[in-house]
Each structure stands twice: as C-alpha cells, then as structure tokens.
Write a protein that holds these residues in place. Structure first.
Motif, PDB file in Angstrom:
ATOM      1  N   TYR A  17      -1.254  -6.143  -6.803  1.00  0.00           N
ATOM      2  CA  TYR A  17      -1.889  -6.940  -5.567  1.00  0.00           C
ATOM      3  C   TYR A  17      -2.127  -8.586  -6.154  1.00  0.00           C
ATOM      4  CZ  TYR A  17      -2.551  -2.523  -2.960  1.00  0.00           C
ATOM      5  OH  TYR A  17      -2.523  -1.603  -2.376  1.00  0.00           O
ATOM      6  N   SER A  18      -2.687  -8.469  -7.546  1.00  0.00           N
ATOM      7  CA  SER A  18      -2.820  -9.761  -8.009  1.00  0.00           C
ATOM      8  C   SER A  18      -1.517 -10.606  -8.133  1.00  0.00           C
ATOM      9  CB  SER A  18      -3.568  -9.477  -9.407  1.00  0.00           C
ATOM     10  OG  SER A  18      -3.720 -10.807 -10.070  1.00  0.00           O
ATOM     11  N   ASP A  35      -0.793 -12.142  -4.978  1.00  0.00           N
ATOM     12  CA  ASP A  35      -1.722 -13.129  -4.646  1.00  0.00           C
ATOM     13  C   ASP A  35      -1.553 -14.395  -5.665  1.00  0.00           C
ATOM     14  OD1 ASP A  35      -2.684 -11.744  -2.436  1.00  0.00           O
ATOM     15  OD2 ASP A  35      -4.424 -11.040  -3.705  1.00  0.00           O
ATOM     16  N   LYS A  48      -4.900   2.889 -10.315  1.00  0.00           N
ATOM     17  CA  LYS A  48      -5.592   1.838  -9.803  1.00  0.00           C
ATOM     18  C   LYS A  48      -5.626   0.481 -10.541  1.00  0.00           C
ATOM     19  CE  LYS A  48     -10.411   1.044  -8.091  1.00  0.00           C
ATOM     20  NZ  LYS A  48     -10.090   1.202  -6.493  1.00  0.00           N
ATOM     21  N   THR A  49      -5.047   0.639 -11.851  1.00  0.00           N
ATOM     22  CA  THR A  49      -4.958  -0.523 -12.586  1.00  0.00           C
ATOM     23  C   THR A  49      -3.543  -1.292 -12.109  1.00  0.00           C
ATOM     24  OG1 THR A  49      -6.119   0.138 -14.479  1.00  0.00           O
ATOM     25  CG2 THR A  49      -4.532  -1.443 -14.901  1.00  0.00           C
ATOM     26  N   GLN A  50      -2.518  -0.347 -11.888  1.00  0.00           N
ATOM     27  CA  GLN A  50      -1.020  -0.798 -11.445  1.00  0.00           C
ATOM     28  C   GLN A  50      -1.298  -1.567 -10.424  1.00  0.00           C
ATOM     29  OE1 GLN A  50       0.714   2.846 -12.360  1.00  0.00           O
ATOM     30  NE2 GLN A  50       2.156   2.107 -13.613  1.00  0.00           N
ATOM     31  N   ALA A  51      -1.888  -0.756  -9.420  1.00  0.00           N
ATOM     32  CA  ALA A  51      -2.160  -1.404  -8.050  1.00  0.00           C
ATOM     33  C   ALA A  51      -2.807  -2.687  -7.942  1.00  0.00           C
ATOM     34  CB  ALA A  51      -2.947  -0.411  -6.806  1.00  0.00           C
ATOM     35  N   ASN A  52      -3.904  -2.766  -8.740  1.00  0.00           N
ATOM     36  CA  ASN A  52      -4.539  -4.091  -8.780  1.00  0.00           C
ATOM     37  C   ASN A  52      -3.720  -5.294  -9.337  1.00  0.00           C
ATOM     38  OD1 ASN A  52      -6.947  -3.085  -7.576  1.00  0.00           O
ATOM     39  ND2 ASN A  52      -7.868  -2.626  -9.465  1.00  0.00           N
ATOM     40  N   GLN A  53      -2.919  -4.797 -10.263  1.00  0.00           N
ATOM     41  CA  GLN A  53      -1.931  -5.774 -10.712  1.00  0.00           C
ATOM     42  C   GLN A  53      -0.991  -6.307  -9.894  1.00  0.00           C
ATOM     43  OE1 GLN A  53      -0.542  -3.632 -14.384  1.00  0.00           O
ATOM     44  NE2 GLN A  53      -2.055  -4.415 -15.598  1.00  0.00           N
ATOM     45  N   GLN A 106       0.833  -1.204  -0.088  1.00  0.00           N
ATOM     46  CA  GLN A 106      -0.038  -0.014   0.149  1.00  0.00           C
ATOM     47  C   GLN A 106       0.943   1.317   0.106  1.00  0.00           C
ATOM     48  OE1 GLN A 106      -2.452  -1.081   3.396  1.00  0.00           O
ATOM     49  NE2 GLN A 106      -4.162  -1.572   2.249  1.00  0.00           N
ATOM     50  N   VAL A 131       2.343   1.811  -3.703  1.00  0.00           N
ATOM     51  CA  VAL A 131       1.177   2.188  -4.332  1.00  0.00           C
ATOM     52  C   VAL A 131       1.211   3.823  -4.158  1.00  0.00           C
ATOM     53  CG1 VAL A 131      -1.302   2.407  -4.767  1.00  0.00           C
ATOM     54  CG2 VAL A 131      -0.113   0.331  -4.676  1.00  0.00           C
TER      55      VAL A 131
END
Length: 145
Positions: free
Chosen positions: A54-55, A58, A47-52, A37, A40
């Motif tokens: 986090y993905s 995981d 938001k797209t980079q952050a989601n990538q 976090q 980021v």
C-alpha cells in the motif's frame, strides 16, 4: 528565424511532456487496475507486506512527485516498481502474482506492449487486413474464399 526556433522549442517541450504523461498514466494504471486487497488475500500476505504494498502504491500521489524521480528516464518506473514488488512479496509469491494478474508475463513487458499500441493508427489494421484478403489468389476455382 526566431519565430521558427521558438515554435520548434514549444513543439519539442509539448512532445516531451506528452510522452512523460503517457508513462505516468501507465504507472497509475499499474496501481489502479489491480485490486491490491485481493492480492493480499490471494497470496496470504502478512500485515507488514500488505502495508509495504500500500505504501508503494501511494509513493507518487501525483504527476509532479513521480516526474521528479523519473524525469530523465521515464521508462525506468516499471523496473523500479516491479523489483520493489518482488522484494516485498518474495520470489515465490511474486511468481504467483505475475501468473494471476499478468498471465505469467513480466509486468514490464505488458506496459511496453501497451506503449506500442498507439490508438491513432488502429484504423490502419483493418485496412491492411482487408487488403491482404483481397490480394489472395482464387486457387484456380474462379472465385475467392
């Protein structure tokens, strides 16, 4: 003879799985030791980079899922992971990421260095330093420094 071969097989299997789990532990540390976090926020990621990111973090939720990919080359996780992070962040932000979180070093080198710091032999460092100090000449003064 069968008992010896069977014992060697079990020892070999245990050794390989132990080494694999060490690599997996390094992988888990690469995910858990960074506050993503903060990454980021610091790098002002979309938001797209952050989601990538986090993905990516995981992707391998347990040892078995990680091992299916890296069973034949467990050391490859570092190159794969940090190439993917660089792709997500872009070259400029990736350099800022390395500078802040890995003191400018390639993250792969950080984990390779950790792999060579085997704790079982740490006690030998002090003994070898003591030996080197005792071996110094007295510089003609009749006492040691």
């Amino acid at each position: 003879m069968k008992k010896i071969l069977l014992a060697a097989f079990f020892v070999g299997t245990f050794t390989i799985s132990y080494a694999q789990s060490d690599y997996y532990n390094d992988y888990r540390r690469s995910v858990s030791e960074v506050n993503w976090q903060n990454v980021v926020a610091d790098l002002v990621l979309s938001k797209t980079q952050a989601n990538q990111l986090y993905s990516l973090n995981d992707r391998y939720h347990d040892y078995n899922s990680w091992n299916k990919v890296y069973v034949n080359n467990p050391n490859r996780w570092k190159d794969d992971r940090y190439a993917e992070i660089e792709r997500i962040l872009g070259r400029e932000k990736y350099e800022k990421f390395k500078t802040k979180y890995y003191k400018g070093q390639n993250p792969t080198a950080v984990y390779n260095r950790n792999k060579n710091n085997d704790k079982r032999y740490k006690h030998m460092d002090k003994k070898s330093q003591d030996y080197r100090q005792d071996d110094r000449p007295d510089n003609g003064r009749g006492h040691r420094h």
